[in-house]
Motif scaffolding. Structure first.
Motif, PDB file in Angstrom:
ATOM      1  N   GLU A 327     -26.039  52.409 -64.835  1.00 55.98           N
ATOM      2  CA  GLU A 327     -26.614  51.433 -65.747  1.00 55.98           C
ATOM      3  C   GLU A 327     -27.175  50.196 -65.053  1.00 55.98           C
ATOM      4  N   THR A 348     -29.269  43.870 -61.578  1.00 54.90           N
ATOM      5  CA  THR A 348     -30.408  44.247 -62.419  1.00 54.90           C
ATOM      6  C   THR A 348     -30.048  45.475 -63.239  1.00 54.90           C
ATOM      7  N   ALA A 350     -30.395  48.922 -65.406  1.00 54.80           N
ATOM      8  CA  ALA A 350     -31.322  50.046 -65.496  1.00 54.80           C
ATOM      9  C   ALA A 350     -32.057  49.984 -66.826  1.00 54.80           C
ATOM     10  N   ARG A 351     -33.204  50.644 -66.878  1.00 53.33           N
ATOM     11  CA  ARG A 351     -34.009  50.603 -68.103  1.00 53.33           C
ATOM     12  C   ARG A 351     -33.204  51.092 -69.310  1.00 53.33           C
ATOM     13  N   ILE A 352     -32.407  52.130 -69.121  1.00 52.53           N
ATOM     14  CA  ILE A 352     -31.662  52.712 -70.250  1.00 52.53           C
ATOM     15  C   ILE A 352     -30.564  51.785 -70.760  1.00 52.53           C
ATOM     16  N   LYS A 354     -30.789  48.226 -70.490  1.00 56.21           N
ATOM     17  CA  LYS A 354     -31.261  46.846 -70.492  1.00 56.21           C
ATOM     18  C   LYS A 354     -30.836  46.083 -71.744  1.00 56.21           C
ATOM     19  N   GLU A 358     -28.394  42.770 -71.762  1.00 56.54           N
ATOM     20  CA  GLU A 358     -28.798  41.459 -72.272  1.00 56.54           C
ATOM     21  C   GLU A 358     -27.861  40.984 -73.375  1.00 56.54           C
ATOM     22  N   ALA A 364     -31.711  39.129 -68.766  1.00 57.97           N
ATOM     23  CA  ALA A 364     -32.310  40.394 -68.359  1.00 57.97           C
ATOM     24  C   ALA A 364     -31.941  40.768 -66.932  1.00 57.97           C
ATOM     25  N   GLU A 365     -31.498  39.794 -66.161  1.00 59.58           N
ATOM     26  CA  GLU A 365     -31.077  39.991 -64.773  1.00 59.58           C
ATOM     27  C   GLU A 365     -30.181  38.816 -64.408  1.00 59.58           C
TER      28      GLU A 365
END
Length: 433
Positions: A327, A348, A350-352, A354, A358, A364-365
């Motif tokens: 993740e 950071t 992972a896209r899955i 995100k 958040e 977001a990071e």
């Protein structure tokens, strides 16, 4: 002494196990260490790294919260011995046993070639000394196990000298993993790259030094060899020992230890590998060296993640040091230089993951700032005083050394190796059960 084969059983008698350190802070010789009492240090091996450690412990020992004094140094090379004696204004000996036999020495710093690490560390603990053992922990996996078992049996403090492990980024990464920021751990990666025209470890040779000389030029070659294969004096082997299997594991033991040790800290619990392979070759520096100038390590762990490390001594471009989870990813060393400190680590998602990231962490990071910590020598001296476990303790160091030692053995044997955790042994087939 030097005309006989050096074997620990010939000259070491086990000292009584150290005890009763929980209620009273005592030095190895039994006196109570108060806030203003000095820790008395002996340094064994004062070549390039040993000189650095001599300067470091002298500077650290001047600080009021870590008072320490170097009482004696040892080296088999007359010039190095004289220079270190003058630097520390202390006694000096060609034979390290003169130091460990002294009752006024509380702890020793060992900075010899790798093939002497386990012997001297165990001898020192048998004589009631705490130990700062320069990396790599040992020359082989079996020796690392012996040192770890001696620490358990003796109750001594042992710090392995990969100083980067005292930096904060690894501890911040561990907390991030424990907080679930990257999900299930998948893979850790790191590198250690250098480049030069002369070739790594081709340090300057003193043409006047040797076993048949006197004074500054004298080298006790038989003592230096220890239990390694007997051979005539070879200045290249003495001054450039990391090029030879008898005394070193090359890139793996010299440089990968600075990567594997902090990775084990990041994971939260140090781990033995399940399967390890080492690959590479000598592609550029085709001199007398036996070890490769390019080396890669891959290891799988039973808990379900892998490590990939790369290194060459013929190109200086690093890859980032990072840990991947399903993740997210933690970047601890963006420039790949594992010995340096960083101001922050980056997490950071992972896209899955995100949206979940958040919602949970509010960004977001994340950039997690690294904080000042006591350095590696301060940590060691404090632990000698308090009897706490140091940052790079014997078990963590042993587990890191197992992966590194197995990679060297794998490269030399040309096959994949496995770790039998039940038997604490390297094996050639996957262990059953």
């Amino acid at each position: 002494m030097t005309d006989q084969k050096l074997n620990r059983r010939d000259f070491v008698k086990s000292a009584a196990s150290a005890g009763a350190t929980l209620t009273v802070l005592r030095s190895v010789k039994g006196k109570v260490l108060g806030a203003n009492n000095q820790i008395h240090i002996g340094i064994i091996g004062v070549g390039g790294r040993g000189r650095d450690l001599l300067n470091w412990v002298m500077k650290t020992g001047e600080q009021p919260n870590t008072p320490a004094k170097v009482l004696a140094v040892s080296d088999v090379y007359g010039k190095r011995l004289r220079e270190a004696k003058e630097k520390a204004t202390c006694e000096g000996f060609l034979d390290y046993r003169e130091i460990i036999n002294r009752k006024d020495i509380d702890a020793v710093i060992i900075a010899t070639p790798d093939h002497w690490h386990s012997r001297i560390a165990i001898d020192a603990m048998d004589h009631g000394k705490d130990v700062y053992l320069e990396k790599p922990m040992t020359h082989t996996v079996e020796e690392a196990k012996d040192v770890y078992e001696k620490v358990k049996q003796s109750g001594r403090v042992l710090q392995v000298g990969s100083q980067t492990t005292s930096s904060d980024q690894w501890h911040k990464a561990r907390k991030a993993i424990q907080d679930g920021m990257i999900g299930k751990l998948i893979m850790s990666q790191g590198s250690y790259h250098r480049n030069s025209t002369a070739g790594e470890w081709n340090w300057t040779i003193d043409p006047n030094a040797g076993p048949n000389k006197t004074g500054d030029d004298f080298i006790d070659w038989k003592m230096w060899l220890g239990d390694a294969s007997r051979r005539p004096f070879d200045a290249d082997r003495f001054f450039r020992f990391r090029k030879y299997w008898d005394y070193s594991g090359g890139i793996a033991t010299d440089l990968f230890y600075h990567v594997m040790a902090p990775m084990n800290i990041c994971w939260g619990e140090a781990q033995f590998p399940h399967r390890v392979v080492g690959t590479g070759g000598t592609y550029i520096f085709k001199d007398e060296r036996e070890v490769p100038d390019t080396f890669m390590l891959a290891a799988d762990y039973a808990s379900g993640h892998s490590v990939v490390l790369s290194s060459t001594m013929a190109n200086e471009t690093h890859i980032p040091g990072l840990i991947r989870g399903h993740e997210g990813t933690i970047v601890m060393v963006p420039d790949g230089r594992f010995e340096g400190k960083v101001d922050f680590i980056t997490v950071t998602p992972a896209r899955i993951a995100k949206a979940k990231f958040e919602e949970k962490f509010g960004a977001a990071e994340l950039k997690l700032n690294c904080e000042p910590r006591e350095d590696h020598m301060q940590n060691f001296l404090r632990c000698v005083r308090t009897r706490e476990k140091p940052i790079l303790d014997a078990l963590t160091a042993y587990k890191a050394m197992t992966t590194i030692g197995m990679s060297v053995q794998s490269y030399r044997e040309g096959r994949v190796l496995y770790w039998d955790e039940h038997r604490q042994k390297v094996v050639h087939e996957p262990p059953k059960g």
